[in-house]
Design a protein around this motif. Structure first.
Motif, PDB file in Angstrom:
ATOM      1  N   GLY A 255     -39.572   2.813   7.671  1.00  0.00           N
ATOM      2  CA  GLY A 255     -38.524   3.338   8.076  1.00  0.00           C
ATOM      3  C   GLY A 255     -38.508   4.819   7.755  1.00  0.00           C
ATOM      4  N   PHE A 256     -38.413   5.254   6.638  1.00  0.00           N
ATOM      5  CA  PHE A 256     -38.666   6.603   6.511  1.00  0.00           C
ATOM      6  C   PHE A 256     -39.501   7.418   7.254  1.00  0.00           C
ATOM      7  N   GLY A 257     -40.801   6.868   7.276  1.00  0.00           N
ATOM      8  CA  GLY A 257     -41.702   7.611   8.149  1.00  0.00           C
ATOM      9  C   GLY A 257     -41.398   7.546   9.589  1.00  0.00           C
ATOM     10  N   PHE A 258     -40.895   6.617   9.909  1.00  0.00           N
ATOM     11  CA  PHE A 258     -40.469   6.569  11.430  1.00  0.00           C
ATOM     12  C   PHE A 258     -39.540   7.677  11.752  1.00  0.00           C
ATOM     13  N   GLY A 259     -38.291   7.743  10.779  1.00  0.00           N
ATOM     14  CA  GLY A 259     -37.325   8.837  10.981  1.00  0.00           C
ATOM     15  C   GLY A 259     -37.977  10.226  10.776  1.00  0.00           C
ATOM     16  N   LEU A 260     -39.109  10.354   9.933  1.00  0.00           N
ATOM     17  CA  LEU A 260     -39.471  11.649   9.920  1.00  0.00           C
ATOM     18  C   LEU A 260     -40.348  11.974  11.167  1.00  0.00           C
ATOM     19  N   LEU A 261     -41.074  11.327  11.849  1.00  0.00           N
ATOM     20  CA  LEU A 261     -41.670  11.409  13.301  1.00  0.00           C
ATOM     21  C   LEU A 261     -40.556  11.701  14.195  1.00  0.00           C
ATOM     22  N   LEU A 262     -39.205  11.093  14.113  1.00  0.00           N
ATOM     23  CA  LEU A 262     -38.545  11.443  15.270  1.00  0.00           C
ATOM     24  C   LEU A 262     -37.861  12.819  14.859  1.00  0.00           C
ATOM     25  N   ALA A 263     -37.585  13.017  13.691  1.00  0.00           N
ATOM     26  CA  ALA A 263     -37.130  14.627  13.430  1.00  0.00           C
ATOM     27  C   ALA A 263     -38.089  15.587  13.650  1.00  0.00           C
ATOM     28  N   THR A 264     -39.392  15.281  13.371  1.00  0.00           N
ATOM     29  CA  THR A 264     -40.485  16.252  13.762  1.00  0.00           C
ATOM     30  C   THR A 264     -40.512  16.620  15.518  1.00  0.00           C
ATOM     31  N   PHE A 265     -40.312  15.497  16.233  1.00  0.00           N
ATOM     32  CA  PHE A 265     -40.464  15.495  17.713  1.00  0.00           C
ATOM     33  C   PHE A 265     -39.098  16.373  18.020  1.00  0.00           C
ATOM     34  N   ALA A 266     -38.232  15.889  17.376  1.00  0.00           N
ATOM     35  CA  ALA A 266     -36.814  16.661  18.000  1.00  0.00           C
ATOM     36  C   ALA A 266     -36.903  18.060  17.526  1.00  0.00           C
ATOM     37  N   GLY A 267     -37.249  18.359  16.372  1.00  0.00           N
ATOM     38  CA  GLY A 267     -37.585  19.758  15.963  1.00  0.00           C
ATOM     39  C   GLY A 267     -38.349  20.576  16.799  1.00  0.00           C
ATOM     40  N   LEU A 268     -39.510  19.812  17.052  1.00  0.00           N
ATOM     41  CA  LEU A 268     -40.430  20.694  18.207  1.00  0.00           C
ATOM     42  C   LEU A 268     -39.971  20.899  19.479  1.00  0.00           C
ATOM     43  N   LEU A 269     -38.904  20.074  20.007  1.00  0.00           N
ATOM     44  CA  LEU A 269     -38.390  20.230  21.084  1.00  0.00           C
ATOM     45  C   LEU A 269     -37.279  21.254  21.124  1.00  0.00           C
ATOM     46  N   GLN A 270     -36.761  21.660  20.006  1.00  0.00           N
ATOM     47  CA  GLN A 270     -35.659  22.464  19.871  1.00  0.00           C
ATOM     48  C   GLN A 270     -36.002  23.833  19.371  1.00  0.00           C
ATOM     49  N   PHE A 271     -36.773  24.126  18.589  1.00  0.00           N
ATOM     50  CA  PHE A 271     -37.440  25.101  17.501  1.00  0.00           C
ATOM     51  C   PHE A 271     -38.715  25.416  17.904  1.00  0.00           C
ATOM     52  N   ALA A 272     -38.866  26.728  17.463  1.00  0.00           N
ATOM     53  CA  ALA A 272     -40.474  27.132  17.309  1.00  0.00           C
ATOM     54  C   ALA A 272     -41.123  26.125  16.196  1.00  0.00           C
ATOM     55  N   PRO A 273     -42.570  26.008  16.675  1.00  0.00           N
ATOM     56  CA  PRO A 273     -43.277  25.119  15.411  1.00  0.00           C
ATOM     57  C   PRO A 273     -43.087  25.281  14.155  1.00  0.00           C
ATOM     58  N   GLY A 274     -43.203  26.774  13.569  1.00  0.00           N
ATOM     59  CA  GLY A 274     -42.992  27.148  12.368  1.00  0.00           C
ATOM     60  C   GLY A 274     -41.642  26.827  11.775  1.00  0.00           C
ATOM     61  N   GLU A 275     -40.469  26.866  12.642  1.00  0.00           N
ATOM     62  CA  GLU A 275     -39.017  26.740  12.177  1.00  0.00           C
ATOM     63  C   GLU A 275     -38.951  25.013  12.189  1.00  0.00           C
ATOM     64  N   ALA A 276     -39.463  24.304  12.953  1.00  0.00           N
ATOM     65  CA  ALA A 276     -39.224  22.948  12.747  1.00  0.00           C
ATOM     66  C   ALA A 276     -39.976  22.461  11.856  1.00  0.00           C
ATOM     67  N   PHE A 277     -41.317  23.003  11.520  1.00  0.00           N
ATOM     68  CA  PHE A 277     -41.952  22.152  10.101  1.00  0.00           C
ATOM     69  C   PHE A 277     -41.341  22.703   8.759  1.00  0.00           C
ATOM     70  N   LEU A 278     -40.601  23.901   8.759  1.00  0.00           N
ATOM     71  CA  LEU A 278     -40.051  24.270   7.694  1.00  0.00           C
ATOM     72  C   LEU A 278     -38.810  23.262   7.655  1.00  0.00           C
ATOM     73  N   MET A 279     -37.980  23.336   8.751  1.00  0.00           N
ATOM     74  CA  MET A 279     -36.813  22.221   8.784  1.00  0.00           C
ATOM     75  C   MET A 279     -37.311  20.860   7.999  1.00  0.00           C
ATOM     76  N   ILE A 280     -38.339  20.353   8.542  1.00  0.00           N
ATOM     77  CA  ILE A 280     -38.822  19.199   8.140  1.00  0.00           C
ATOM     78  C   ILE A 280     -39.228  19.094   6.631  1.00  0.00           C
ATOM     79  N   ALA A 281     -39.902  20.077   6.119  1.00  0.00           N
ATOM     80  CA  ALA A 281     -40.235  20.142   4.830  1.00  0.00           C
ATOM     81  C   ALA A 281     -39.085  20.338   3.849  1.00  0.00           C
ATOM     82  N   VAL A 282     -38.298  21.108   4.381  1.00  0.00           N
ATOM     83  CA  VAL A 282     -36.979  21.287   3.345  1.00  0.00           C
ATOM     84  C   VAL A 282     -36.221  19.984   3.245  1.00  0.00           C
ATOM     85  N   VAL A 283     -35.737  19.532   4.391  1.00  0.00           N
ATOM     86  CA  VAL A 283     -34.815  18.470   4.541  1.00  0.00           C
ATOM     87  C   VAL A 283     -35.352  17.118   3.838  1.00  0.00           C
ATOM     88  N   TYR A 284     -36.594  16.896   4.601  1.00  0.00           N
ATOM     89  CA  TYR A 284     -37.245  15.440   4.233  1.00  0.00           C
ATOM     90  C   TYR A 284     -37.828  15.606   2.921  1.00  0.00           C
TER      91      TYR A 284
END
Length: 356
Positions: A255-284
């Motif tokens: 469940g956590f892994g699937f939520g992580l993939l959804l958040a990564t995909f949504a972050g890449l759609l909205q932010f630059a890759p660096g910002e998206a991966f920073l968001m994922i690293a910090v939050v998750y």
């Protein structure tokens, strides 16, 4: 060589377990709503007990069971109404933002790979053309195809609907008669074996109760945590993804892994890759630390006591053998097996065979 009474009892218990497994496998689709209702009833029965005991026991248990079930269904409805409209509104944006995502990935990844001597040339124009063509074609035919599938699989849809409607009914009756139901089952145990069975069920109840009721609190807490963390980074889909990630933690790791993939995909759609991966690293990343070292130890304790690899193996094994029903019963059944294995190990270490 005659068999001893202990060997006969052990063989009888093995036969009963094998018979229960075969029945569960054969009647899996039929038993699914009852198993779901039983798991929910086990977790919600303490609330019914407390509510029925309030006011010096003047509230009828039927009313207490109805109130608890309605509150539970209301919470599920709120989650559904909270998540689905937001996702339905944001899905069309995916088609519009995918070209931008591909451009961002190329701009961020290609220079980084060039530093290590990897020359990557992506035909982004062709990729975008094919991907958008696929999405546009499937988007326009999605609803007609869905309607055709519903008409062709009407019996399946009716079965699913029937199960959804059956779960609340079964849940109400289980909440109403949970203790008498358990008592009738225990009456079948021979009096000589009753102390051992009572001790075994008490230990199983402690392990299961600690896990199920504590895990519900962990899910709610982490849903708030992930939603808040993603919202602070400005993610548009913070609420539905955060709530989904928290609730999906009922299935450990997957469940956590699937939520992580959804958040990564949504972050890449909205932010630059660096910002998206920073968001994922910090939050998750911080979420796993907070959940693993603070929230879960306080609310769940040591949980079932299974090693993470054992949890993953149990989920995959039960799902392979019993399908969706296997996913539902994997962790409770693993907890019961763990208690049984502990007792067998303790008996073996205390036996003459080991000491000799």
């Amino acid at each position: 060589m005659p068999f001893t009474s202990s060997q006969i009892r052990a063989a009888a218990w093995v036969a009963i377990a094998l018979l229960a497994f075969l029945v569960l496998r054969a009647l899996g689709p039929v038993l699914t709503p009852f198993i779901v209702a039983a798991v929910l009833a086990y977790a919600l029965t303490p609330l019914v007990d407390r509510l029925a005991a309030s006011g010096r026991g003047r509230m009828p248990r039927a009313l207490a069971a109805l109130v608890v079930e309605l509150l539970f269904l209301f919470a599920l409805a709120c989650i559904f109404l909270l998540v689905v409209p937001v996702v339905a509104k944001e899905l069309p944006l995916i088609r519009q933002q995918l070209p931008t995502v591909l451009d961002r990935l190329d701009a961020a990844v290609a220079p980084w790979l060039n530093q290590f001597g990897f020359r990557v040339s992506l035909d982004l124009a062709s990729m975008k053309e094919r991907l958008l063509g696929y999405l546009n074609a499937n988007w326009s035919t999605a609803f007609p195809s869905l309607w055709t599938s519903l008409k062709l699989g009407g019996s399946v849809a009716l079965t699913v609907l029937g199960n959804v409607l059956l779960v609340p009914v079964a849940l109400f009756y289980l909440l109403l008669d949970w203790k008498p139901f358990v008592a009738r089952v225990l009456e079948l145990v021979p009096p000589r074996a009753r102390p051992g069975v009572d001790s075994f069920t008490a230990e199983c109840d402690q392990v299961l109760g600690q896990y199920l009721r504590g895990q519900l609190l962990v899910m709610a807490t982490m849903a708030v945590y992930y939603s808040t963390g993603l919202a602070l980074f400005g993610l548009d889909l913070a609420l539905p993804i955060g709530v989904f990630t928290g609730l999906a933690m009922f299935v450990p790791y997957l469940g956590f892994g699937f939520g992580l993939l959804l958040a990564t995909f949504a972050g890449l759609l909205q932010f630059a890759p660096g910002e998206a991966f920073l968001m994922i690293a910090v939050v998750y990343g911080s979420g796993q630390v907070v959940e693993g070292f603070f929230i879960t130890p306080r609310l769940v304790g040591e949980r079932i006591g299974l090693h993470p690899l054992a949890v993953i193996f149990a989920l995959l094994a039960f799902a392979q053998v019993l399908g969706f029903v296997g996913v539902l019963v994997a962790l409770p059944a693993s907890a019961v097996l763990l208690v049984a294995i502990r007792r067998v190990r303790h008996g073996y270490l205390a036996s003459r065979l080991y000491q000799s």
